[in-house]
Design a protein around this motif. Structure first.
Motif, short mmCIF file in Angstrom:
data_model
loop_
_atom_site.label_atom_id
_atom_site.label_comp_id
_atom_site.label_asym_id
_atom_site.label_seq_id
_atom_site.Cartn_x
_atom_site.Cartn_y
_atom_site.Cartn_z
N PHE A 12 0.86 -1.19 0.00
CA PHE A 12 0.00 0.00 0.00
C PHE A 12 0.89 1.24 0.00
O PHE A 12 1.75 1.39 0.86
CB PHE A 12 -0.91 0.04 1.23
CG PHE A 12 -1.72 1.31 1.33
CD1 PHE A 12 -2.87 1.46 0.58
CD2 PHE A 12 -1.31 2.34 2.14
CE1 PHE A 12 -3.61 2.64 0.65
CE2 PHE A 12 -2.04 3.51 2.22
CZ PHE A 12 -3.19 3.66 1.48
N GLU A 13 0.71 2.07 -0.99
CA GLU A 13 1.45 3.33 -1.03
C GLU A 13 0.49 4.49 -0.84
O GLU A 13 -0.62 4.47 -1.32
CB GLU A 13 2.17 3.53 -2.37
CG GLU A 13 3.21 2.48 -2.68
CD GLU A 13 2.66 1.47 -3.67
OE1 GLU A 13 3.45 0.96 -4.45
OE2 GLU A 13 1.44 1.21 -3.62
N GLU A 14 0.96 5.47 -0.12
CA GLU A 14 0.24 6.72 -0.08
C GLU A 14 0.42 7.39 -1.44
O GLU A 14 1.52 7.45 -1.97
CB GLU A 14 0.81 7.61 1.03
CG GLU A 14 0.66 7.02 2.42
CD GLU A 14 -0.50 7.64 3.17
OE1 GLU A 14 -1.03 8.64 2.69
OE2 GLU A 14 -0.85 7.11 4.21
N CYS A 15 -0.66 7.86 -2.01
CA CYS A 15 -0.60 8.55 -3.30
C CYS A 15 -1.25 9.91 -3.13
O CYS A 15 -2.35 10.16 -3.65
CB CYS A 15 -1.31 7.74 -4.39
SG CYS A 15 -0.60 6.12 -4.69
N ILE A 24 -10.30 16.46 -10.05
CA ILE A 24 -10.28 16.07 -11.46
C ILE A 24 -10.25 14.55 -11.57
O ILE A 24 -10.95 13.95 -12.40
CB ILE A 24 -9.08 16.69 -12.19
CG1 ILE A 24 -9.20 18.21 -12.21
CG2 ILE A 24 -8.97 16.15 -13.62
CD1 ILE A 24 -7.95 18.92 -12.71
N ALA A 25 -9.42 13.91 -10.73
CA ALA A 25 -9.30 12.45 -10.78
C ALA A 25 -10.63 11.78 -10.48
O ALA A 25 -11.00 10.78 -11.10
CB ALA A 25 -8.23 11.98 -9.79
N LYS A 26 -11.37 12.35 -9.53
CA LYS A 26 -12.67 11.78 -9.18
C LYS A 26 -13.69 12.01 -10.28
O LYS A 26 -14.43 11.09 -10.68
CB LYS A 26 -13.17 12.39 -7.87
CG LYS A 26 -14.50 11.83 -7.38
CD LYS A 26 -14.39 10.35 -7.03
CE LYS A 26 -15.69 9.83 -6.44
NZ LYS A 26 -15.61 8.37 -6.13
N GLN A 27 -13.73 13.22 -10.81
CA GLN A 27 -14.74 13.58 -11.80
C GLN A 27 -14.49 12.92 -13.15
O GLN A 27 -15.43 12.46 -13.81
CB GLN A 27 -14.78 15.10 -11.96
CG GLN A 27 -15.34 15.85 -10.75
CD GLN A 27 -15.32 17.35 -10.94
OE1 GLN A 27 -14.56 17.89 -11.75
NE2 GLN A 27 -16.15 18.06 -10.18
N GLU A 28 -13.23 12.88 -13.58
CA GLU A 28 -12.93 12.39 -14.92
C GLU A 28 -12.50 10.93 -14.96
O GLU A 28 -12.71 10.26 -15.98
CB GLU A 28 -11.82 13.26 -15.55
CG GLU A 28 -12.22 14.70 -15.77
CD GLU A 28 -11.18 15.47 -16.57
OE1 GLU A 28 -10.28 14.84 -17.16
OE2 GLU A 28 -11.26 16.72 -16.59
N GLU A 33 -9.47 6.78 -3.18
CA GLU A 33 -8.47 5.95 -2.51
C GLU A 33 -8.82 4.47 -2.57
O GLU A 33 -7.95 3.61 -2.81
CB GLU A 33 -8.32 6.39 -1.05
CG GLU A 33 -7.18 5.68 -0.31
CD GLU A 33 -6.95 6.26 1.07
OE1 GLU A 33 -7.01 5.49 2.04
OE2 GLU A 33 -6.71 7.49 1.16
N GLU A 34 -10.10 4.14 -2.38
CA GLU A 34 -10.52 2.74 -2.38
C GLU A 34 -10.33 2.11 -3.76
O GLU A 34 -9.78 1.00 -3.88
CB GLU A 34 -11.99 2.64 -1.95
CG GLU A 34 -12.50 1.20 -1.89
CD GLU A 34 -13.94 1.11 -1.44
OE1 GLU A 34 -14.50 -0.01 -1.44
OE2 GLU A 34 -14.52 2.16 -1.11
N ILE A 35 -10.79 2.80 -4.81
CA ILE A 35 -10.65 2.27 -6.17
C ILE A 35 -9.19 2.14 -6.55
O ILE A 35 -8.76 1.15 -7.16
CB ILE A 35 -11.41 3.18 -7.17
CG1 ILE A 35 -12.91 3.03 -6.98
CG2 ILE A 35 -11.01 2.86 -8.61
CD1 ILE A 35 -13.74 4.00 -7.80
N SER A 39 -7.45 -1.38 -7.40
CA SER A 39 -6.98 -1.55 -8.78
C SER A 39 -5.49 -1.86 -8.81
O SER A 39 -5.04 -2.69 -9.63
CB SER A 39 -7.27 -0.28 -9.59
OG SER A 39 -8.66 -0.02 -9.63
N LEU A 40 -4.71 -1.22 -7.96
CA LEU A 40 -3.27 -1.51 -7.91
C LEU A 40 -3.02 -2.96 -7.49
O LEU A 40 -2.17 -3.65 -8.06
CB LEU A 40 -2.57 -0.55 -6.94
CG LEU A 40 -2.36 0.88 -7.44
CD1 LEU A 40 -1.88 1.78 -6.31
CD2 LEU A 40 -1.37 0.92 -8.60
#
Length: 318
Positions: A12-15, A24-28, A33-35, A39-40
């Motif tokens: 687990f990495e902090e991003c 932007i990441a959420k909208q587009e 954090e969960e996804i 996914s990683l």
């Protein structure tokens, strides 16, 4: 061993993201954090179980290139990563030994052929400025051109801001000659276009073609004919440098484009950044995939219709 080749599936990495990037990441991209964490883990598990992937980076910055480009569709990100690895195996002349200190690469960089501008365009994206006329078409090859573009691209792709906001391109064809067009086989044009669309983990958002000479129209028409409708809709042709000023604040442009920065300073800054990442980029050569069982994907990448055999030397010039 290079960066990110030994992470566990459950690492687990902090991003951390700035507030504007997180929005932007959420909208587009549907990213939270969960996804991202799920996914990683799914990507790492897939890589470790993949029967043909022998070695691959599994650190978060690398895998997020693909996940963010594909808006966190894990299967689509896996497909793109697989194609990325296959293309590196198929075309080592393009993607191996991307070394800023290689004499050929260093000389092409010194010409100012390609520069990531220090400022951002109006939507906050990185702008890659390429100047075809600065590339010595009588000394170097299309393979050299692709390798330099690949090196500069690789130096940018781990940055979360670029992954999320994407890239804009300003391609200046001033100084282009028939010698530049004759470097390219029609087959390689098609392969490069397919690579850009299907295997390059970059969000290509807008492309400007500037100062295209009349004799190069057919070349670009053929190139763009291989693009998807989405890509075509993001292309604009112009002969007005003011269009570039609308894209990016002139204070971030070279003086040759009405800006404030000497081209030599931009080149020196780029080479300094590339040297700082030299070991990480060269370590990409440690990645390997067995392509013996990848006939279907390879045929899609390499397929060339009979009429595409040959080079642009045969184009008629009006």
């Amino acid at each position: 061993m290079g960066v990110g080749y030994d992470s566990d599936d459950d690492t687990f990495e902090e991003c951390p993201l700035a507030d504007d990037l997180r929005l932007i990441a959420k909208q587009e991209l549907r990213e939270d954090e969960e996804i991202r964490t799920h996914s990683l883990r799914a990507m790492r598990s897939w890589i470790r179980k993949h029967p043909d992937i022998i070695n691959c980076r599994v650190d978060a910055p690398f895998l997020l290139r693909f996940l963010r480009t594909k808006k966190f569709s894990v299967p689509m990100a896996q497909n793109m990563l697989e194609r990325y690895l296959i293309i590196r195996e198929l075309y080592p002349q393009w993607y191996r030994k991307m070394d800023v200190d290689d004499p050929v690469i260093s000389d092409i960089l010194d010409s100012g052929f390609i520069i990531p501008l220090p400022g951002r365009e109006k939507d906050g994206r990185c702008v890659l400025l390429s100047c075809t006329g600065r590339f010595n078409a009588y000394k170097y090859t299309s393979d050299d051109m692709i390798r330099v573009f690949g090196l500069v691209s690789e130096s940018l792709m781990d940055d979360p801001e670029h992954q999320i906001k994407g890239y804009s391109y300003a391609n200046d064809y001033c100084g282009t000659t028939m010698g530049h067009l004759s470097l390219w086989s029609l087959t390689d044009v098609k392969r490069v276009v397919r690579m850009i669309q299907n295997a390059a983990p970059m969000r290509h958002k807008s492309t400007y073609f500037l100062n295209v000479p009349n004799f190069a129209d057919k070349f670009l028409n053929i190139c763009t004919s291989f693009l998807s409708a989405k890509f075509k809709n993001r292309i604009k042709f112009t002969n007005d440098v003011q269009e570039i000023h609308k894209l990016v604040d002139p204070k971030y442009l070279p003086k040759e484009y009405g800006g404030d920065i000497p081209m030599a300073s931009l080149i020196a800054d780029l080479k300094k950044k590339l040297r700082a990442q030299r070991d990480v980029i060269l370590a990409l050569d440690e990645m390997k995939i067995n392509i013996n069982n990848k006939g279907k994907i390879i045929s899609e990448i390499e397929d060339a219709q009979p009429e595409l055999v040959g080079s642009f030397r045969k184009l008629e010039v009006d």
